[in-house]
Design a protein around this motif. Sequence first.
Motif, PDB file in Angstrom:
ATOM      1  N   GLY A 133      43.279  75.998  54.620  1.00 27.20           N
ATOM      2  CA  GLY A 133      43.534  75.923  56.054  1.00 27.20           C
ATOM      3  C   GLY A 133      42.252  76.124  56.835  1.00 27.20           C
ATOM      4  O   GLY A 133      41.161  76.238  56.267  1.00 27.20           O
ATOM      5  N   PHE A 134      42.388  76.164  58.157  1.00 25.84           N
ATOM      6  CA  PHE A 134      41.257  76.482  59.019  1.00 25.84           C
ATOM      7  C   PHE A 134      41.233  77.980  59.288  1.00 25.84           C
ATOM      8  O   PHE A 134      42.288  78.615  59.432  1.00 25.84           O
ATOM      9  N   LEU A 135      40.035  78.553  59.365  1.00 19.98           N
ATOM     10  CA  LEU A 135      39.924  79.935  59.809  1.00 19.98           C
ATOM     11  C   LEU A 135      40.478  80.058  61.222  1.00 19.98           C
ATOM     12  O   LEU A 135      40.353  79.134  62.037  1.00 19.98           O
ATOM     13  N   LYS A 136      41.078  81.190  61.525  1.00 15.69           N
ATOM     14  CA  LYS A 136      41.682  81.375  62.842  1.00 15.69           C
ATOM     15  C   LYS A 136      40.653  81.239  63.961  1.00 15.69           C
ATOM     16  O   LYS A 136      40.990  80.868  65.080  1.00 15.69           O
ATOM     17  N   GLU A 137      39.391  81.534  63.646  1.00 15.47           N
ATOM     18  CA  GLU A 137      38.344  81.457  64.670  1.00 15.47           C
ATOM     19  C   GLU A 137      37.755  80.054  64.807  1.00 15.47           C
ATOM     20  O   GLU A 137      36.888  79.826  65.652  1.00 15.47           O
ATOM     21  N   ALA A 138      38.182  79.113  63.964  1.00 17.80           N
ATOM     22  CA  ALA A 138      37.663  77.744  64.049  1.00 17.80           C
ATOM     23  C   ALA A 138      38.081  77.129  65.394  1.00 17.80           C
ATOM     24  O   ALA A 138      39.175  77.407  65.890  1.00 17.80           O
ATOM     25  N   PRO A 139      37.203  76.308  65.988  1.00 19.32           N
ATOM     26  CA  PRO A 139      35.954  75.760  65.455  1.00 19.32           C
ATOM     27  C   PRO A 139      34.717  76.596  65.771  1.00 19.32           C
ATOM     28  O   PRO A 139      33.594  76.131  65.575  1.00 19.32           O
ATOM     29  N   HIS A 140      34.897  77.834  66.258  1.00 20.36           N
ATOM     30  CA  HIS A 140      33.747  78.630  66.676  1.00 20.36           C
ATOM     31  C   HIS A 140      32.941  79.180  65.508  1.00 20.36           C
ATOM     32  O   HIS A 140      31.776  79.538  65.681  1.00 20.36           O
ATOM     33  N   VAL A 141      33.548  79.272  64.321  1.00 19.48           N
ATOM     34  CA  VAL A 141      32.832  79.797  63.162  1.00 19.48           C
ATOM     35  C   VAL A 141      32.359  78.648  62.279  1.00 19.48           C
ATOM     36  O   VAL A 141      33.008  77.607  62.184  1.00 19.48           O
ATOM     37  N   THR A 142      31.223  78.860  61.645  1.00 16.43           N
ATOM     38  CA  THR A 142      30.670  77.836  60.757  1.00 16.43           C
ATOM     39  C   THR A 142      31.013  78.100  59.297  1.00 16.43           C
ATOM     40  O   THR A 142      30.698  77.285  58.435  1.00 16.43           O
ATOM     41  N   ALA A 143      31.637  79.239  58.998  1.00 17.71           N
ATOM     42  CA  ALA A 143      31.957  79.592  57.610  1.00 17.71           C
ATOM     43  C   ALA A 143      32.925  78.584  57.013  1.00 17.71           C
ATOM     44  O   ALA A 143      33.793  78.038  57.701  1.00 17.71           O
TER      45      ALA A 143
ATOM     46  N   ILE B 268      25.457  78.153  68.097  1.00 18.00           N
ATOM     47  CA  ILE B 268      25.058  78.183  69.496  1.00 18.00           C
ATOM     48  C   ILE B 268      25.215  79.608  70.007  1.00 18.00           C
ATOM     49  O   ILE B 268      26.035  80.375  69.496  1.00 18.00           O
ATOM     50  N   PRO B 269      24.422  80.022  70.997  1.00 19.20           N
ATOM     51  CA  PRO B 269      24.431  81.425  71.446  1.00 19.20           C
ATOM     52  C   PRO B 269      25.817  81.968  71.750  1.00 19.20           C
ATOM     53  O   PRO B 269      26.121  83.120  71.436  1.00 19.20           O
ATOM     54  N   ALA B 270      26.686  81.167  72.338  1.00 15.68           N
ATOM     55  CA  ALA B 270      28.015  81.656  72.711  1.00 15.68           C
ATOM     56  C   ALA B 270      28.867  81.978  71.490  1.00 15.68           C
ATOM     57  O   ALA B 270      29.800  82.783  71.575  1.00 15.68           O
ATOM     58  N   TRP B 271      28.559  81.360  70.351  1.00 18.06           N
ATOM     59  CA  TRP B 271      29.355  81.565  69.143  1.00 18.06           C
ATOM     60  C   TRP B 271      28.655  82.451  68.114  1.00 18.06           C
ATOM     61  O   TRP B 271      29.210  82.735  67.060  1.00 18.06           O
ATOM     62  N   ARG B 272      27.434  82.891  68.398  1.00 20.44           N
ATOM     63  CA  ARG B 272      26.663  83.625  67.391  1.00 20.44           C
ATOM     64  C   ARG B 272      27.326  84.950  67.029  1.00 20.44           C
ATOM     65  O   ARG B 272      27.388  85.336  65.866  1.00 20.44           O
ATOM     66  N   SER B 273      27.840  85.664  68.020  1.00 25.04           N
ATOM     67  CA  SER B 273      28.430  86.976  67.759  1.00 25.04           C
ATOM     68  C   SER B 273      29.648  86.875  66.850  1.00 25.04           C
ATOM     69  O   SER B 273      29.783  87.645  65.893  1.00 25.04           O
ATOM     70  N   VAL B 274      30.546  85.924  67.113  1.00 27.29           N
ATOM     71  CA  VAL B 274      31.754  85.801  66.304  1.00 27.29           C
ATOM     72  C   VAL B 274      31.410  85.398  64.879  1.00 27.29           C
ATOM     73  O   VAL B 274      32.088  85.790  63.921  1.00 27.29           O
ATOM     74  N   ASN B 275      30.326  84.650  64.696  1.00 26.38           N
ATOM     75  CA  ASN B 275      29.900  84.275  63.350  1.00 26.38           C
ATOM     76  C   ASN B 275      29.279  85.451  62.611  1.00 26.38           C
ATOM     77  O   ASN B 275      29.534  85.663  61.423  1.00 26.38           O
TER      78      ASN B 275
END
Length: 489
Positions: A382-392, A305-312
């Motif tokens: 584990g979960f990435l620290k940026e989760a759930p904003h990242v899809t990696a 989603i646009p709000a999360w695109r940059s962090v991804n």
Amino acid sequence: MLGKECKRKTAVRPNKQRVIQLYWSVESLHWMTVAFLLHLQYVQHHFVVNFGKPGIMMTGSIPRPHFKMARVISMSIPMFLHSNATSHKWAFGAIAELIDNAVDEIQNGATFVIVDKTLNPRDQSPALLIQDNGGGMDPEAIRRCMSFGFSDKKSKAAIGQYGNGFKTSTMRLGADVIVFSCHLGDRVMTQSIGLLSYTFLTQTGHDRIVVPMVDYELNTITGNMEISHRYDKEYFMSNLSMLLQWSPYSTEAELLKQFDDIGSHGTKVIIYNLWFSDDGNVELDFDTDPEDIRIGGDVKKVQAIPAWRSVNEQHIANRLHHSLRAYLSILYLKIPETFTIVLRGQFVEHRNLVLDLKFQEFIVYRPQTGGCKEAEVLTTIGFLKEAPHVTAHGFNVYHKNRLILPFWPVVSYSDSRGRGVVGVLEANFVEPTHNKQDFERTSLLQKLESRLKEMTWEYWDYHCGLIGYQVKKKLPPIEPPQDSQVSSP
């Protein structure tokens, strides 16, 4: 089918068992053998090295009666040199293999490897420089390095194990490579120069691989570097003439000046006439970021989603594909504090991917084959620290400290199950492919993949509530330990 048609005949052996025998015509065998030798990657084992003439000459070890086949193979050897480089599909994978050589030199005192842009003085075109201060190579070692089918890496801890690694990686990045190596051993200091040039071979019409080389030795009485006694002057001048004509340096003084910053031991590799990408630009991008080397046009479009695109887009799982600095930061699981990777004049900061995880768990996996335990592998998940904003998601699988599969997606999610779940492990019980970008597809790897998939599902089902998703399974309650009753005397 090549040649005449293959005939199939059924024969009966004395034991009455029926077997199928295939009868191939001589012509079929002839041309199929030619195709086999030209296309198989390990065709280099069919060649021998002749050190008796200037440079290194590769000639076919084909039985003498097959003159026609020997001629075809011999004329195709320069093309084989080019096609052999296609085993590296990714330019950064080829660079990593050259850096592996420098890391293996840590045992010989190496403290750094430099990766940088340099210029070809003949036309000012960009070239790639890789230099280390390891033990260097003496005249025999550099010949083994630049010929086919040799490997000096007998140590079990060595990252590289294929004698072809240097050739395939350098030819993947550019048409030509020149190597300068200085070695100090047995109180003898040597300087060696070798040229592996696809341009030279094709433009001169050579029907065999010729690697011009010259060697110098330190005269301890005069303190000067002199022509090595291993060749007579005619051989030396023949090799030097080819070097001055086809290398970036047109005089012997310019060649020898390249040793000034190497010192008494170390190796400098310069790859020039770099390959171009489909858009007509040099594949390696030195201009976008002066502190990095990038692959132009390889930025992945992230579905978010646009709000999360940059962090991804800025996450290392995405950047490692087009930023050499990002890739090198995770290339090794551990790296000695005494060793540094210097990219474009700036240190590469080592990154431990385990520290990028939150809510960590540690799972021991004991792979078995034939009823025998192969190894014991500790996986951090584990979960990435940026989760759930990242899809990696996926597992970073190392082999002998070297990253082989970054963010290996063992699961594909359609309902977010497994999103943001990342693991790190070192799997020394499976063997990497020759380009170190994947593992050999064996039953052990299939078992590992299945177990990592189970780990992902289990971890997600029990812990997804920690990042805002609805928990599907609850962890069983932990029963408090019962107090042991001690009888009184």
